[in-house]
Design a protein around this motif. Structure first.
Motif, PDB file in Angstrom:
ATOM      1  N   PRO A  37       0.825  -1.205   0.000  1.00  0.00           N
ATOM      2  CA  PRO A  37       0.000   0.000   0.000  1.00  0.00           C
ATOM      3  C   PRO A  37       0.860   1.255   0.000  1.00  0.00           C
ATOM      4  CG  PRO A  37      -0.025  -1.043   2.147  1.00  0.00           C
ATOM      5  CD  PRO A  37       0.701  -1.979   1.229  1.00  0.00           C
ATOM      6  N   ILE A  38       0.426   2.228  -0.716  1.00  0.00           N
ATOM      7  CA  ILE A  38       1.183   3.471  -0.856  1.00  0.00           C
ATOM      8  C   ILE A  38       0.288   4.642  -0.488  1.00  0.00           C
ATOM      9  CG2 ILE A  38       2.319   4.999  -2.520  1.00  0.00           C
ATOM     10  CD1 ILE A  38       3.086   2.443  -4.056  1.00  0.00           C
ATOM     11  N   LEU A  39       0.800   5.517   0.328  1.00  0.00           N
ATOM     12  CA  LEU A  39       0.047   6.717   0.726  1.00  0.00           C
ATOM     13  C   LEU A  39       0.459   7.852  -0.182  1.00  0.00           C
ATOM     14  CD1 LEU A  39      -1.758   8.320   2.691  1.00  0.00           C
ATOM     15  CD2 LEU A  39       0.286   8.698   4.088  1.00  0.00           C
ATOM     16  N   LEU A  40      -0.503   8.372  -0.868  1.00  0.00           N
ATOM     17  CA  LEU A  40      -0.227   9.503  -1.741  1.00  0.00           C
ATOM     18  C   LEU A  40      -0.731  10.755  -1.045  1.00  0.00           C
ATOM     19  CD1 LEU A  40       0.735  10.515  -4.525  1.00  0.00           C
ATOM     20  CD2 LEU A  40      -1.640  10.355  -5.252  1.00  0.00           C
ATOM     21  N   MET A  41       0.142  11.726  -0.819  1.00  0.00           N
ATOM     22  CA  MET A  41      -0.250  12.971  -0.144  1.00  0.00           C
ATOM     23  C   MET A  41      -0.038  14.143  -1.096  1.00  0.00           C
ATOM     24  SD  MET A  41       1.365  12.391   3.620  1.00  0.00           S
ATOM     25  CE  MET A  41       0.603  13.862   4.242  1.00  0.00           C
TER      26      MET A  41
ATOM     27  N   ALA B  12       4.454  12.246  -1.376  1.00  0.00           N
ATOM     28  CA  ALA B  12       5.274  11.351  -0.562  1.00  0.00           C
ATOM     29  C   ALA B  12       4.718   9.955  -0.635  1.00  0.00           C
ATOM     30  CB  ALA B  12       5.305  11.831   0.890  1.00  0.00           C
ATOM     31  N   CYS B  13       5.566   9.066  -0.491  1.00  0.00           N
ATOM     32  CA  CYS B  13       5.120   7.672  -0.442  1.00  0.00           C
ATOM     33  C   CYS B  13       5.535   7.084   0.900  1.00  0.00           C
ATOM     34  CB  CYS B  13       5.760   6.859  -1.554  1.00  0.00           C
ATOM     35  SG  CYS B  13       5.191   7.362  -3.179  1.00  0.00           S
ATOM     36  N   GLU B 345       6.207 -10.175  -7.351  1.00  0.00           N
ATOM     37  CA  GLU B 345       5.553  -9.021  -6.785  1.00  0.00           C
ATOM     38  C   GLU B 345       5.678  -7.825  -7.726  1.00  0.00           C
ATOM     39  OE1 GLU B 345       3.752  -9.030  -4.171  1.00  0.00           O
ATOM     40  OE2 GLU B 345       4.266 -10.985  -3.338  1.00  0.00           O
ATOM     41  N   ILE B 346       4.891  -6.831  -7.427  1.00  0.00           N
ATOM     42  CA  ILE B 346       4.786  -5.660  -8.289  1.00  0.00           C
ATOM     43  C   ILE B 346       5.504  -4.498  -7.626  1.00  0.00           C
ATOM     44  CG2 ILE B 346       3.135  -3.991  -9.208  1.00  0.00           C
ATOM     45  CD1 ILE B 346       1.108  -6.301  -9.244  1.00  0.00           C
ATOM     46  N   THR B 347       6.243  -3.755  -8.406  1.00  0.00           N
ATOM     47  CA  THR B 347       6.870  -2.553  -7.874  1.00  0.00           C
ATOM     48  C   THR B 347       6.159  -1.329  -8.449  1.00  0.00           C
ATOM     49  OG1 THR B 347       8.486  -2.505  -9.659  1.00  0.00           O
ATOM     50  CG2 THR B 347       9.100  -3.682  -7.658  1.00  0.00           C
ATOM     51  N   VAL B 348       6.112  -0.289  -7.659  1.00  0.00           N
ATOM     52  CA  VAL B 348       5.399   0.919  -8.077  1.00  0.00           C
ATOM     53  C   VAL B 348       6.295   2.124  -7.838  1.00  0.00           C
ATOM     54  CG1 VAL B 348       3.400   2.393  -7.669  1.00  0.00           C
ATOM     55  CG2 VAL B 348       3.171  -0.093  -7.502  1.00  0.00           C
ATOM     56  N   SER B 349       6.362   2.973  -8.811  1.00  0.00           N
ATOM     57  CA  SER B 349       7.060   4.236  -8.626  1.00  0.00           C
ATOM     58  C   SER B 349       6.198   5.358  -9.204  1.00  0.00           C
ATOM     59  CB  SER B 349       8.436   4.203  -9.305  1.00  0.00           C
ATOM     60  OG  SER B 349       8.297   3.872 -10.663  1.00  0.00           O
ATOM     61  N   ARG B 419      -3.019   0.903  -4.220  1.00  0.00           N
ATOM     62  CA  ARG B 419      -2.242  -0.278  -4.559  1.00  0.00           C
ATOM     63  C   ARG B 419      -2.420  -0.588  -6.035  1.00  0.00           C
ATOM     64  NH1 ARG B 419      -0.980  -4.667  -0.834  1.00  0.00           N
ATOM     65  NH2 ARG B 419      -1.606  -4.220   1.309  1.00  0.00           N
ATOM     66  N   ILE B 420      -1.499  -1.350  -6.534  1.00  0.00           N
ATOM     67  CA  ILE B 420      -1.667  -1.964  -7.843  1.00  0.00           C
ATOM     68  C   ILE B 420      -1.895  -3.453  -7.610  1.00  0.00           C
ATOM     69  CG2 ILE B 420      -0.649  -2.401 -10.092  1.00  0.00           C
ATOM     70  CD1 ILE B 420      -1.204   0.553  -9.504  1.00  0.00           C
ATOM     71  N   ILE B 421      -2.960  -3.967  -8.151  1.00  0.00           N
ATOM     72  CA  ILE B 421      -3.303  -5.369  -7.954  1.00  0.00           C
ATOM     73  C   ILE B 421      -3.404  -6.061  -9.305  1.00  0.00           C
ATOM     74  CG2 ILE B 421      -5.076  -6.974  -7.127  1.00  0.00           C
ATOM     75  CD1 ILE B 421      -5.785  -4.944  -4.979  1.00  0.00           C
ATOM     76  N   ALA B 422      -2.712  -7.162  -9.415  1.00  0.00           N
ATOM     77  CA  ALA B 422      -2.835  -7.990 -10.613  1.00  0.00           C
ATOM     78  C   ALA B 422      -3.767  -9.140 -10.286  1.00  0.00           C
ATOM     79  CB  ALA B 422      -1.478  -8.521 -11.040  1.00  0.00           C
ATOM     80  N   THR B 423      -4.689  -9.384 -11.129  1.00  0.00           N
ATOM     81  CA  THR B 423      -5.580 -10.523 -10.916  1.00  0.00           C
ATOM     82  C   THR B 423      -5.383 -11.509 -12.052  1.00  0.00           C
ATOM     83  OG1 THR B 423      -7.411  -9.549 -12.129  1.00  0.00           O
ATOM     84  CG2 THR B 423      -7.297  -9.100  -9.776  1.00  0.00           C
TER      85      THR B 423
END
Lengths: 50, 608
Positions: A37-41, B12-13, B345-349, B419-423
């Protein structure tokens, strides 16, 4: 077997693969993987009135 | 009036922690492994009864590399404590796998709280009690022990009662000796000794008896209370044999391998104040301090985090005394083997205007879908747990190759969790579709028998395996946890009478009779068995209307389809290996309120 309560797939815990018979019907998606989970602010507009 | 418009964007993340916990089963004896299984969504730890108590905790720990079974070696940030009850019975514990980052190694570690005893504290090993340090003599190059000897157990002759040793006669030992009768007042020292003739001795009889002494070996010299008692010892480890060193006992004389059978109980009774072993470089590999754990005396190893108790289960807990109960110590009690958290797993940027998603090769199979979901709080890894309005599906092809996908960042509201979810898509089998569970196959439902108050199963039985298991009065289980002591429906005596039986909440059906419920199930068609409101029905007709109140089983052991755990077992992990082959059309378990705990439907996923 698909558990509609947990959303999990239950697999064979013993030897080999389970076989099946029947007509494929409704398609259901399960979470194969997911990001953390990522919090976007964001700070919005700030308006000053004089 | 003047208006000043200021616009600032702060992005911010942060990583969030969500631990989803579900109750389950039981723990094992100290320092025995916890068995792990895991799916995309959860990590399940199965542990056996008896080892944990009210001071116990269970942790999921992870890191980029395996940090071993010592709980303290894992970063505080990389631990999740199981939040539910820790019963002493067999249990399974479920952790949310989403907390474990891609590619991490994880373990489940059980800990107990110990209290150190501080200055003057000791643990007493008395009659037929001894402690296994787990450290082998051929890895120890220096040692220090602080002890007070009081007496010894003795049987036979021409042998040793050992204070500390790996093997009593021809390697490393400090102990009392007598060719016949009772030993004299001397403690003989053997160091890398293959001749049987001691290297030397010290005498703590007379005024020395009942006093605290310090014995050490370092630099090829043995000292007692700082005075040399044996010098010019051979260079090298204190022992040559690959055998563990014990306190207050040792392996049988001349043993070259791990002892089997009864260990000679020629123990030196002693108070143990401190024990330290050093490696070749003088670095400590064991540092035992006295502590109290669950009311019993233990020696806590500050190096490994292990808690060492009496190794002789027949002679109870070690006692303790002296000192004051001091600092709390979180001691590792038992641990799973390390597991590799699969890297699918999935990475997110976040890049300007986009949420960029990296998916490694093989993580997804076709057909797959990729979703971005968001809300004011995290809802976990399941797509269906997120509000429908807060989901957007990737509008393009998703393949199994390594790829980068982009979502519009502007879709996300302020201050949201996303979140990013792959199904992956699978098909439910319609109509009379079934899954066949055949030879040596079974499905672990993960639901404990003592949580199930009602059930409905539709199945078509075909055959049973029989010859692989053992034991009398055996069952081939169609469904159940423990056929002898808890719940099962299956065949008995190899099904020779053509009937099925049920055990319910224990040794009988508890329907006013002492016999197991018997009924006939033919192989020509599917049948439906239901249990609800203390009534069992077979194909809609009441078979028993006087079932005992409560859950179908009394044990916190997961129910299996197609098999059960071993008879007479209260420890899940050992299968009966007697299977009922059947087509399964549906399975439903209910809780005490009639709510579904499990609702299984046949489905096809990845061709299985």
């Amino acid at each position: 077997m698909y558990d509609s309560v947990s959303g999990n797939i239950l697999h064979n815990s013993g030897s080999g693969s389970l076989t099946y018979d029947g007509m494929p019907g409704e398609s259901v998606g399960i979470a194969a993987s997911a990001s953390v989970p990522i919090l976007l602010m964001r700070r919005g507009f700030i308006v000053y009135v004089r | 009036m003047k208006r000043v418009l200021s616009r600032m964007a702060l992005r911010a993340c942060a990583l969030f922690a969500v631990a989803v916990v579900m109750a389950g089963a039981k723990l094992q004896a100290a320092v025995q492994p916890i068995s792990l299984s895991y799916t995309n969504n959860m990590i399940v730890a199965a542990v056996s009864a008896g080892a944990l108590d009210s001071t116990s905790k269970l942790w999921l720990v992870w890191d980029s590399v395996d940090r071993g079974s010592d709980f303290s070696a894992w970063s505080v940030e990389n631990r999740i404590q199981y939040a539910g009850d820790i019963p002493s019975a067999d249990s399974t514990y479920v952790f949310d796998r989403s907390r474990v980052p891609a590619g991490s190694v994880f373990r489940v570690i059980a800990t107990k709280m110990a209290r150190s005893l501080g200055e003057g504290g000791y643990v007493y090993a008395g009659a037929n009690q001894y402690i296994d340090t787990g450290i082998k003599a051929n890895t120890i190059y220096g040692l220090y022990i602080k002890f007070m000897y009081s007496a010894n157990d003795w049987s036979g002759s021409n042998t040793y009662a050992l204070l500390i040793a790996n093997e009593g006669n021809q390697d490393f030992a400090v102990g009392r000796y007598a060719a016949s009768g009772e030993p004299d007042g001397k403690f003989y020292v053997k160091h890398r000794n293959t001749t049987g003739t001691p290297n030397g001795y010290f005498d703590i009889s007379g005024s020395g008896l009942g006093q605290v002494h310090e014995f050490a070996i370092a630099n090829q010299t043995a000292t007692l209370d700082g005075v040399t008692v044996v010098s010019e010892l051979d260079a090298g480890a204190i022992g040559q044999k690959n055998l563990r060193v014990w306190l207050s006992n040792g392996y049988p004389d001349n043993t070259m391998t791990e002892p089997t059978g009864t260990i000679p109980e020629r123990c030196c009774h002693a108070r143990w104040y401190a024990v330290r072993f050093d490696d070749e470089n003088g670095d400590p590999i064991l540092n035992l301090v006295p502590a109290v754990w669950s009311g019993a005396g233990i020696l806590f190893d500050t190096i490994s985090g292990r808690c060492l108790a009496n190794a002789n289960a027949a002679t109870g807990d070690l006692t303790w005394g002296g000192g004051e109960l001091g600092d709390a110590i979180e001691g590792s009690d038992s641990t799973s083997a390390a597991s590799d958290s699969a890297a699918n797993e999935i990475t997110v940027s976040i890049v300007p205007h986009w949420v960029e998603v990296g998916v490694p090769a093989g993580a997804l199979t076709s057909p797959s879908e990729l979703w971005m979901v968001w809300d004011s709080e995290d809802h976990g890894r399941r797509l269906e747990d997120w509000p429908v309005a807060n989901r957007v599906k990737y509008d393009g092809e998703v393949s199994s190759a390594a790829a980068t996908y982009r979502f519009e960042k502007g879709l996300l509201p302020f201050r949201c969790v996303f979140r990013i979810i792959a199904t992956e898509l699978f098909s439910l089998l319609s109509g009379d579709g079934y899954i066949y569970v055949g030879a040596n196959q079974y499905i672990n439902t993960g639901v404990n028998a003592n949580a199930i108050y009602g059930l409905s199963i539709k199945f078509q039985y075909s055959a049973n395996d029989w010859n692989q298991g053992s034991g009398g009065n055996a069952w081939s289980s169609l469904i159940g946890d423990d056929p002898t002591y808890d719940f099962t429906i299956g065949r008995k005596a190899n099904g020779s009478d053509g009937q099925f039986y049920m055990r319910y909440r224990g040794v009988s059906v508890k329907s006013g009779t002492t016999a197991d419920l018997a009924f006939t199930v033919d192989t020509s068609a599917p049948h439906v068995i239901t249990i609800a409101n203390q009534t069992l029905t077979l194909d809609g007709a009441t078979a028993v209307a006087t079932l005992e109140e409560g859950s179908i089983g009394t044990q916190a052991i997961p129910v299996l389809l197609g098999c059960s755990w071993a008879e007479h077992s209260t420890v899940p992990g050992t299968l009966s290996q007697r299977y009922c082959h059947a087509k399964w059309y549906s399975v439903r378990f209910d809780d005490a309120d009639g709510n579904a705990l499990l609702n299984l439907k046949p489905a096809v996923w990845k061709g299985e």
